[in-house]
Design an enzyme around this catalytic site. Structure first.
Site, PDB file in Angstrom:
ATOM      1  N   ARG A   1       0.101   1.795  -3.513  1.00  0.00           N
ATOM      2  CA  ARG A   1      -0.050   1.583  -2.067  1.00  0.00           C
ATOM      3  C   ARG A   1       0.223   0.147  -1.651  1.00  0.00           C
ATOM      4  O   ARG A   1       1.002  -0.105  -0.716  1.00  0.00           O
ATOM      5  CB  ARG A   1      -1.470   1.987  -1.623  1.00  0.00           C
ATOM      6  CG  ARG A   1      -1.685   3.480  -1.528  1.00  0.00           C
ATOM      7  CD  ARG A   1      -3.119   3.817  -1.887  1.00  0.00           C
ATOM      8  NE  ARG A   1      -3.258   3.651  -3.320  1.00  0.00           N
ATOM      9  CZ  ARG A   1      -3.071   4.631  -4.198  1.00  0.00           C
ATOM     10  NH1 ARG A   1      -2.846   5.840  -3.772  1.00  0.00           N
ATOM     11  NH2 ARG A   1      -3.142   4.415  -5.507  1.00  0.00           N
ATOM     12  N   THR A   2      -0.418  -0.798  -2.316  1.00  0.00           N
ATOM     13  CA  THR A   2      -0.330  -2.185  -1.854  1.00  0.00           C
ATOM     14  C   THR A   2       1.089  -2.726  -2.036  1.00  0.00           C
ATOM     15  O   THR A   2       1.656  -3.347  -1.129  1.00  0.00           O
ATOM     16  CB  THR A   2      -1.346  -3.062  -2.613  1.00  0.00           C
ATOM     17  OG1 THR A   2      -2.607  -2.409  -2.598  1.00  0.00           O
ATOM     18  CG2 THR A   2      -1.463  -4.435  -1.969  1.00  0.00           C
TER      19      THR A   2
ATOM     20  N   LYS B   1       6.428 -13.101 -22.755  1.00  0.00           N
ATOM     21  CA  LYS B   1       6.729 -14.072 -23.829  1.00  0.00           C
ATOM     22  C   LYS B   1       5.718 -15.209 -23.832  1.00  0.00           C
ATOM     23  O   LYS B   1       5.924 -16.217 -24.486  1.00  0.00           O
ATOM     24  CB  LYS B   1       8.135 -14.640 -23.625  1.00  0.00           C
ATOM     25  CG  LYS B   1       9.242 -13.621 -23.606  1.00  0.00           C
ATOM     26  CD  LYS B   1      10.574 -14.316 -23.303  1.00  0.00           C
ATOM     27  CE  LYS B   1      11.567 -13.359 -22.698  1.00  0.00           C
ATOM     28  NZ  LYS B   1      12.672 -14.067 -22.024  1.00  0.00           N
TER      29      LYS B   1
ATOM     30  N   ARG C   1      -1.083  -9.789  -6.829  1.00  0.00           N
ATOM     31  CA  ARG C   1      -2.097  -8.867  -7.388  1.00  0.00           C
ATOM     32  C   ARG C   1      -2.329  -9.312  -8.827  1.00  0.00           C
ATOM     33  O   ARG C   1      -1.364  -9.451  -9.597  1.00  0.00           O
ATOM     34  CB  ARG C   1      -1.562  -7.430  -7.322  1.00  0.00           C
ATOM     35  CG  ARG C   1      -2.175  -6.410  -8.277  1.00  0.00           C
ATOM     36  CD  ARG C   1      -3.544  -5.900  -7.866  1.00  0.00           C
ATOM     37  NE  ARG C   1      -3.622  -5.304  -6.566  1.00  0.00           N
ATOM     38  CZ  ARG C   1      -3.634  -3.983  -6.329  1.00  0.00           C
ATOM     39  NH1 ARG C   1      -3.514  -3.139  -7.331  1.00  0.00           N
ATOM     40  NH2 ARG C   1      -3.761  -3.532  -5.111  1.00  0.00           N
TER      41      ARG C   1
ATOM     42  N   HIS D   1     -10.015  -7.901  -1.867  1.00  0.00           N
ATOM     43  CA  HIS D   1      -8.761  -7.207  -1.532  1.00  0.00           C
ATOM     44  C   HIS D   1      -8.683  -7.217   0.001  1.00  0.00           C
ATOM     45  O   HIS D   1      -8.904  -6.195   0.668  1.00  0.00           O
ATOM     46  CB  HIS D   1      -8.809  -5.785  -2.085  1.00  0.00           C
ATOM     47  CG  HIS D   1      -7.484  -5.073  -2.115  1.00  0.00           C
ATOM     48  ND1 HIS D   1      -6.359  -5.533  -1.456  1.00  0.00           N
ATOM     49  CD2 HIS D   1      -7.117  -3.912  -2.736  1.00  0.00           C
ATOM     50  CE1 HIS D   1      -5.359  -4.683  -1.667  1.00  0.00           C
ATOM     51  NE2 HIS D   1      -5.790  -3.709  -2.442  1.00  0.00           N
TER      52      HIS D   1
HETATM   53  N1   CP Z   1      -5.761   0.631  -2.567  1.00  0.00           N
HETATM   54  C1   CP Z   1      -4.989   0.016  -3.493  1.00  0.00           C
HETATM   55  O1   CP Z   1      -5.081  -1.208  -3.695  1.00  0.00           O
HETATM   56  O2   CP Z   1      -4.128   0.843  -4.138  1.00  0.00           O
HETATM   57  P1   CP Z   1      -3.023   0.358  -5.181  1.00  0.00           P
HETATM   58  O3   CP Z   1      -3.759  -0.135  -6.408  1.00  0.00           O
HETATM   59  O4   CP Z   1      -2.164   1.562  -5.447  1.00  0.00           O
HETATM   60  O5   CP Z   1      -2.270  -0.774  -4.556  1.00  0.00           O
END
Ligand code: CP
Length: 294
Positions: free
Chosen positions: A41-42, A69, A91, A119
């Site tokens: 999603r993100t 590496k 992320r 988040h």
């Molecule tokens: N909600 C969310 O962060 O989903 P993903 O891990 O798929 O990005």
């Protein structure tokens, strides 16, 4: 936050039309999507959001990069910066990683989820979803159910919802409540029926099987019996509930198939799970445009 949500509302109107025409306010920008953890999603919603605004994107996956590496996060960021990117969407499995890289780059850094810390854009899209449905956040009673201890989504939602005037409760097994919970300004519940009876809406969290089963829970079956959101439970306590979940979901563990998939009446729940995903694109467009268009 209100400004971002209002802008996202404008973008959503365009997104859901058949032939959306977007502005190209970021046509000269390059955005690096730097993902050290898997994401559906993100990552895709940031990529779509960037493209809708005319920006170029670079997709970085740790597994196919020189990180394999031994290259460090700092060196990775410095090298991408040397290619003249304008922003990093990061992320990372380590809490604090986004904060760390703000110290080594002058470019814009957006936290797309760091460890069990925060988040922020997920919380924004959750708050957008609730505001759109209820028409307000002020006074809303939101129960966050499940693995709060490991959840960056829960922490960002708690901060954002409280700042917007909502009342927030958390309902978890005692082993999955963060040690600082009493200082967060939330109500604590350990009985799910009582928590649901109190709430206007629920954010159900993913049970982080990779973390939460290691000594935190007697068994998944027991977790599901006490903390799983099911039709049977809602019917028994005669409660209609709007249900959010950030995804990915563990079907029949924290949420039943019926509750996850029901987007229309009849029934005791309404699922917003896919609406949240659509809203994620609009919210991330608002974030990117606000931070980068100048
Ligand atoms: N909600 C969310 O962060 O989903 P993903 O891990 O798929 O990005």
């Amino acid at each position: 936050m209100t400004m971002l949500l209002d802008l996202a509302k404008e973008f959503k109107k365009k997104l859901i039309t058949d032939n959306p025409v977007f502005e190209h306010s970021l046509h000269n920008k390059r955005i690096a999507l730097v993902f050290f953890e898997n994401s559906t999603r993100t990552r895709f919603s940031f990529e779509l959001a960037a493209r809708h605004l005319g920006a170029g994107t670079l997709n970085f996956m740790a597994s196919s990069s020189s990180v394999s590496k031994g290259e460090t996060l700092s060196d990775t960021i410095k090298n991408l910066e040397a290619m003249q990117v304008d922003a990093f969407v990061l992320r990372h499995p380590s809490s604090g990683a986004a904060d760390l890289i703000t110290g080594i780059t002058s470019k814009t850094v957006i936290n797309a989820g760091d460890g069990s810390h925060e988040h922020p854009t997920q919380a924004l899209l959750d708050i957008f979803t609730l505001r759109e449905y209820f028409g307000r956040i002020e006074g809303l009673k939101v129960i966050i159910i499940g693995d709060v201890l490991h959840s960056r989504v829960a922490r960002s939602n708690i901060y954002g919802l409280l700042a917007s005037g909502a009342q927030v409760g958390i309902c978890s097994p005692v082993t999955l409540i963060p040690p600082d919970a009493s200082r967060l300004g939330v109500s604590l519940f350990n009985n799910l029926d009582q928590a649901i009876a109190w709430a206007d809406t629920a954010i159900v969290l993913r049970l982080q099987l990779e973390r939460a089963t290691g000594g935190y829970l007697p068994s998944l079956e027991e977790y599901s019996v006490h903390y799983g959101l099911t039709d049977e439970r809602l019917e028994r306590i005669q409660k209609h509930l709007l249900v959010l979940h950030p995804g990915p979901i563990n079907r029949e563990i924290e949420i039943s198939n019926n509750v996850a998939d029901r987007i229309q009446p009849p029934g005791y729940s309404k699922s917003m799970l896919l609406e949240q995903v659509t809203n994620g694109v609009a919210v991330r467009m608002a974030v990117l445009r606000t931070l980068l268009a100048h």
